[in-house]
Design a protein around this motif. Sequence first.
Motif, PDB file in Angstrom:
ATOM      1  N   GLU A 136       0.835  -1.205   0.000  1.00 36.35           N
ATOM      2  CA  GLU A 136       0.000   0.000   0.000  1.00 36.35           C
ATOM      3  C   GLU A 136       0.868   1.254   0.000  1.00 36.35           C
ATOM      4  O   GLU A 136       1.951   1.270   0.583  1.00 36.35           O
ATOM      5  N   LEU A 137       0.356   2.290  -0.628  1.00 36.44           N
ATOM      6  CA  LEU A 137       1.056   3.563  -0.647  1.00 36.44           C
ATOM      7  C   LEU A 137       0.765   4.310   0.650  1.00 36.44           C
ATOM      8  O   LEU A 137      -0.272   4.121   1.282  1.00 36.44           O
ATOM      9  N   ASP A 138       1.702   5.168   1.057  1.00 37.35           N
ATOM     10  CA  ASP A 138       1.697   5.805   2.371  1.00 37.35           C
ATOM     11  C   ASP A 138       1.067   7.201   2.303  1.00 37.35           C
ATOM     12  O   ASP A 138       1.573   8.079   1.607  1.00 37.35           O
ATOM     13  N   PHE A 139      -0.011   7.401   3.064  1.00 40.50           N
ATOM     14  CA  PHE A 139      -0.649   8.711   3.164  1.00 40.50           C
ATOM     15  C   PHE A 139      -0.566   9.256   4.595  1.00 40.50           C
ATOM     16  O   PHE A 139      -1.425  10.023   5.011  1.00 40.50           O
ATOM     17  N   SER A 140       0.468   8.865   5.338  1.00 40.33           N
ATOM     18  CA  SER A 140       0.595   9.346   6.714  1.00 40.33           C
ATOM     19  C   SER A 140       0.951  10.839   6.754  1.00 40.33           C
ATOM     20  O   SER A 140       0.654  11.519   7.733  1.00 40.33           O
ATOM     21  N   THR A 141       1.594  11.331   5.697  1.00 40.49           N
ATOM     22  CA  THR A 141       1.845  12.767   5.538  1.00 40.49           C
ATOM     23  C   THR A 141       1.523  13.126   4.103  1.00 40.49           C
ATOM     24  O   THR A 141       1.484  12.264   3.226  1.00 40.49           O
ATOM     25  N   GLY A 142       1.297  14.395   3.857  1.00 35.63           N
ATOM     26  CA  GLY A 142       0.988  14.825   2.497  1.00 35.63           C
ATOM     27  C   GLY A 142       0.318  16.176   2.494  1.00 35.63           C
ATOM     28  O   GLY A 142       0.613  17.035   3.334  1.00 35.63           O
ATOM     29  N   PHE A 143      -0.644  16.327   1.578  1.00 36.37           N
ATOM     30  CA  PHE A 143      -1.291  17.617   1.375  1.00 36.37           C
ATOM     31  C   PHE A 143      -2.726  17.398   0.936  1.00 36.37           C
ATOM     32  O   PHE A 143      -3.020  16.441   0.224  1.00 36.37           O
ATOM     33  N   CYS A 144      -3.612  18.282   1.348  1.00 36.13           N
ATOM     34  CA  CYS A 144      -4.968  18.336   0.822  1.00 36.13           C
ATOM     35  C   CYS A 144      -5.043  19.621  -0.003  1.00 36.13           C
ATOM     36  O   CYS A 144      -4.840  20.721   0.529  1.00 36.13           O
ATOM     37  N   VAL A 145      -5.309  19.481  -1.291  1.00 38.76           N
ATOM     38  CA  VAL A 145      -5.232  20.604  -2.216  1.00 38.76           C
ATOM     39  C   VAL A 145      -6.563  20.727  -2.963  1.00 38.76           C
ATOM     40  O   VAL A 145      -7.076  19.724  -3.477  1.00 38.76           O
ATOM     41  N   LYS A 146      -7.113  21.936  -3.014  1.00 37.60           N
ATOM     42  CA  LYS A 146      -8.311  22.161  -3.828  1.00 37.60           C
ATOM     43  C   LYS A 146      -7.967  21.826  -5.281  1.00 37.60           C
ATOM     44  O   LYS A 146      -6.870  22.151  -5.757  1.00 37.60           O
ATOM     45  N   GLY A 147      -8.918  21.219  -5.979  1.00 42.71           N
ATOM     46  CA  GLY A 147      -8.697  20.877  -7.380  1.00 42.71           C
ATOM     47  C   GLY A 147      -8.237  22.069  -8.199  1.00 42.71           C
ATOM     48  O   GLY A 147      -7.292  21.973  -8.988  1.00 42.71           O
ATOM     49  N   GLU A 148      -8.878  23.213  -7.976  1.00 35.08           N
ATOM     50  CA  GLU A 148      -8.536  24.422  -8.737  1.00 35.08           C
ATOM     51  C   GLU A 148      -7.151  24.966  -8.402  1.00 35.08           C
ATOM     52  O   GLU A 148      -6.592  25.757  -9.156  1.00 35.08           O
ATOM     53  N   ASP A 149      -6.575  24.549  -7.275  1.00 33.79           N
ATOM     54  CA  ASP A 149      -5.238  25.004  -6.869  1.00 33.79           C
ATOM     55  C   ASP A 149      -4.153  23.977  -7.196  1.00 33.79           C
ATOM     56  O   ASP A 149      -2.980  24.172  -6.861  1.00 33.79           O
ATOM     57  N   THR A 150      -4.521  22.874  -7.850  1.00 31.12           N
ATOM     58  CA  THR A 150      -3.585  21.774  -8.082  1.00 31.12           C
ATOM     59  C   THR A 150      -2.420  22.181  -8.974  1.00 31.12           C
ATOM     60  O   THR A 150      -1.277  21.801  -8.716  1.00 31.12           O
ATOM     61  N   LEU A 151      -2.662  22.958 -10.015  1.00 31.03           N
ATOM     62  CA  LEU A 151      -1.577  23.376 -10.906  1.00 31.03           C
ATOM     63  C   LEU A 151      -0.496  24.109 -10.128  1.00 31.03           C
ATOM     64  O   LEU A 151       0.689  23.751 -10.200  1.00 31.03           O
ATOM     65  N   LYS A 152      -0.873  25.130  -9.389  1.00 32.89           N
ATOM     66  CA  LYS A 152       0.103  25.921  -8.622  1.00 32.89           C
ATOM     67  C   LYS A 152       0.813  25.029  -7.596  1.00 32.89           C
ATOM     68  O   LYS A 152       2.030  25.120  -7.417  1.00 32.89           O
ATOM     69  N   PHE A 153       0.053  24.162  -6.930  1.00 33.62           N
ATOM     70  CA  PHE A 153       0.657  23.255  -5.961  1.00 33.62           C
ATOM     71  C   PHE A 153       1.716  22.382  -6.620  1.00 33.62           C
ATOM     72  O   PHE A 153       2.833  22.247  -6.111  1.00 33.62           O
ATOM     73  N   LEU A 154       1.376  21.766  -7.749  1.00 31.83           N
ATOM     74  CA  LEU A 154       2.328  20.874  -8.419  1.00 31.83           C
ATOM     75  C   LEU A 154       3.572  21.626  -8.885  1.00 31.83           C
ATOM     76  O   LEU A 154       4.692  21.131  -8.734  1.00 31.83           O
ATOM     77  N   GLU A 155       3.392  22.819  -9.438  1.00 26.94           N
ATOM     78  CA  GLU A 155       4.562  23.604  -9.863  1.00 26.94           C
ATOM     79  C   GLU A 155       5.490  23.866  -8.680  1.00 26.94           C
ATOM     80  O   GLU A 155       6.703  23.686  -8.779  1.00 26.94           O
TER      81      GLU A 155
END
Length: 174
Positions: free
Chosen positions: A61-80
């Motif tokens: 299984e992949l690990d989601f113990s840490t990460g980010f919750c990002v609005k769909g509309e903010d995903t581009l800026k987040f990924l950059e």
Amino acid sequence: MYFSNNRLNVLVELDFDGEITSTYPKYDNGWEVTVDTDGTLTDKNGRQYNYLFWEGIPNKELDFSTGFCVKGEDTLKFLEDALTKLSLTDKEQCDFITYWLPKMEGNKYNIISFQGDNYKEIAKLKTTPEVDTEIRVFMAWKPSDVWVNIEEQELKSTERKGFTLVEWGGSQVK
């Protein structure tokens, strides 16, 4: 996977804990390529590639113990921003984003976790000769209709020195 340095003959071997579902060029106990100074890969038949491609279904299984919750509309800026922190070049970011963004930006939220060491345990790479620098970015993500509170993940950059392997990818978790 991308490589850069002086022209070099390289063998790349993948040890994946799971089922490999697709490769290009065809993986046959490794990929044997010549790496040019611009990162172009050439196989023994003279065919050129910008990168080596593989995908598969992991047993772990992949690990989601840490990460980010990002609005769909903010995903581009987040990924950059995230991919810059993770040391991907503009071209590498463009390839990554144009693949993943259409699947993500229409969601209300995206739960995102870059897998780091967890991924390196699932998908081991061996190169002959060995690389000087390895940058491996693997994003696990899932859409969500609600905001999810998740401990923020620390993203670390890597300085490129010498013979450099760059691998990026991801998986939508359902």
